[in-house]
Design a protein around this motif. Sequence first.
Motif, PDB file in Angstrom:
ATOM      1  N   LEU A 299       0.832  -1.202   0.000  1.00  0.00           N
ATOM      2  CA  LEU A 299       0.000   0.000   0.000  1.00  0.00           C
ATOM      3  C   LEU A 299       0.867   1.252   0.000  1.00  0.00           C
ATOM      4  CD1 LEU A 299      -3.112   0.498   0.085  1.00  0.00           C
ATOM      5  CD2 LEU A 299      -2.830   1.064   2.492  1.00  0.00           C
ATOM      6  N   TYR A 300       1.936   1.231   0.767  1.00  0.00           N
ATOM      7  CA  TYR A 300       2.867   2.365   0.763  1.00  0.00           C
ATOM      8  C   TYR A 300       3.517   2.501  -0.614  1.00  0.00           C
ATOM      9  CZ  TYR A 300       7.030   5.174   1.565  1.00  0.00           C
ATOM     10  OH  TYR A 300       8.013   6.134   1.460  1.00  0.00           O
ATOM     11  N   GLU A 301       3.919   1.375  -1.202  1.00  0.00           N
ATOM     12  CA  GLU A 301       4.562   1.419  -2.514  1.00  0.00           C
ATOM     13  C   GLU A 301       3.614   1.986  -3.567  1.00  0.00           C
ATOM     14  OE1 GLU A 301       6.068  -2.454  -3.389  1.00  0.00           O
ATOM     15  OE2 GLU A 301       7.408  -2.497  -1.656  1.00  0.00           O
ATOM     16  N   ALA A 302       2.303   1.630  -3.465  1.00  0.00           N
ATOM     17  CA  ALA A 302       1.315   2.160  -4.411  1.00  0.00           C
ATOM     18  C   ALA A 302       1.143   3.662  -4.219  1.00  0.00           C
ATOM     19  CB  ALA A 302      -0.026   1.449  -4.222  1.00  0.00           C
ATOM     20  N   ASP A 306       2.380   6.417  -6.939  1.00  0.00           N
ATOM     21  CA  ASP A 306       1.287   7.176  -7.533  1.00  0.00           C
ATOM     22  C   ASP A 306       0.306   6.300  -8.313  1.00  0.00           C
ATOM     23  OD1 ASP A 306       0.176   9.706  -7.491  1.00  0.00           O
ATOM     24  OD2 ASP A 306       0.973  10.259  -9.450  1.00  0.00           O
ATOM     25  N   TYR A 307       0.110   5.049  -7.848  1.00  0.00           N
ATOM     26  CA  TYR A 307      -0.916   4.209  -8.479  1.00  0.00           C
ATOM     27  C   TYR A 307      -1.921   3.676  -7.456  1.00  0.00           C
ATOM     28  CZ  TYR A 307       2.296   0.334  -7.196  1.00  0.00           C
ATOM     29  OH  TYR A 307       3.124  -0.553  -6.522  1.00  0.00           O
ATOM     30  N   LEU A 308      -2.042   4.366  -6.349  1.00  0.00           N
ATOM     31  CA  LEU A 308      -3.035   4.025  -5.336  1.00  0.00           C
ATOM     32  C   LEU A 308      -4.440   4.231  -5.898  1.00  0.00           C
ATOM     33  CD1 LEU A 308      -3.037   3.261  -2.255  1.00  0.00           C
ATOM     34  CD2 LEU A 308      -3.359   5.702  -1.799  1.00  0.00           C
ATOM     35  N   HIS A 309      -5.381   3.374  -5.477  1.00  0.00           N
ATOM     36  CA  HIS A 309      -6.773   3.498  -5.928  1.00  0.00           C
ATOM     37  C   HIS A 309      -7.683   3.386  -4.706  1.00  0.00           C
ATOM     38  CE1 HIS A 309     -10.215   3.440  -8.509  1.00  0.00           C
ATOM     39  NE2 HIS A 309     -10.551   2.212  -8.183  1.00  0.00           N
ATOM     40  N   ARG A 310      -8.914   3.854  -4.858  1.00  0.00           N
ATOM     41  CA  ARG A 310      -9.884   3.794  -3.761  1.00  0.00           C
ATOM     42  C   ARG A 310     -11.237   3.364  -4.309  1.00  0.00           C
ATOM     43  NH1 ARG A 310     -10.242   5.235   1.464  1.00  0.00           N
ATOM     44  NH2 ARG A 310     -12.193   6.039   2.306  1.00  0.00           N
TER      45      ARG A 310
END
Length: 456
Positions: A299-302, A306-310
């Motif tokens: 989750l930190y790496e995402a 800059d590829y985190l999603h919600r």
Amino acid sequence: MEFSNELLNKYNVAVPRYTSYPTVPFWGNEIDPQQWIQIFKKQFTKTNQTEGLSIYIHLPFCESLCTYCGCNKKITTNHSVEEDYLQTIIKEWNLYKKLMGEEIPVIRELHLGGGTPTFFSPENLKRLLGAIFESSSIHPSNEFSFEGHPNNTTVAHLQALYDLGFRRVSLGVQDNDPEVQRIINRIQPFENVENVTNAARKIGYKSVNFDLIYGLPKQSTQALTNTILKVLELKPDRIAFYSYAHVPWTSLGQRLFDENDLPSTEEKMKLYVLGKKLFSENGYHDIGMDHFALPTDDLYEAWKGDYLHRNFMGYTTQHTSVMLGLGVSSISDAGIGFAQNNKTVHDYYEAINKNEFPVFRGYFLNDEDVAFRKYILDISCHGKTQLNPVHLPLLEQFSFPELKKLETDNLVKWDTEKVEVTETGRHFIRNICFAFDLHLLRNLTKNSKPIFSKAI
């Protein structure tokens, strides 16, 4: 980073968590099933091979009522209910399979939520997932996760799900203080949390999440300090530090509390600041909206990459346009439309047994909704967004006045082309997203009763 009480008080207002946009209260209480079917077919066909499919399965049964809980649940100690429920979910899956035609679903993300997923026996969970997997392919970058209750998650549960590809488990710790546990009716010795955590890591799970809640009845700064320090001994890979949402108008179990036992606004803010401080001092990074992760966690790496999603499952490392919700009360998201299943087990069974899709309400997005949903997702996941000149009239009317207020407190930097969240603003993401919530902004004066919990 520390904040003044004045700033915390100013932004401790009722705003959504933005797992969807528009948010559920603005959906209405009906849906055209045929329109939903057509949207799902179109979006699935368009994205399955390139992005894959996300699946959320709601398993609602719990053996006892945790009185703080606002989830859809059904309390029973009768485990014979497992069979009918699993068979009904499989029937629902087969209804959607027919919509997919000859296209084989590529499952990229799968989450078991509840209720208590580990209410179900390991054998029954294997049967359920086997029925779904046998007619699907698994995306090479898949992420499978489940919620476990520390009191009934066994080594057999962990092993069975690991063998099916699960690599992340989320444990509902909430609070370790005996008095708090008594009043919320969730008695669980910390030894149980420790045993499940150690067993999961021994089997090979790469990420263990703990859910903690601040603002519970009888919770004190000393008790929460003790809880967090105990939790930190086990070093979970992620921590979700949720604000207790006191919504007795929707969660009847919360009416069992004496509201005099709830922390005051000032006391709750002290709990919030305390938790964030302890997490930060122990190597956790604030991902946003109550989520913290160690730098070794995906989750930190995402977030960093800059590829985190919600989505309705919260923050995720996977980004699919289509999320299929199976089970009672589950919500499906097809990118341009939402559909929610019936909220009672009886109504859910009745629809499925008629070979009907069990959806009872939803929302179909127009172009404005799609655009402003992207702004909200950009802010919540990436801390920045680019503004489309086409939307300037709407932005000037609704968003810019809110952004000016946020800028005054150094929460954002913005101009007519872009918005960037500041380091301070990262701790007030829900409030910043609100600046793009046209549905709520247009209805601010119309809502006489509360529909959202407060931000802190």
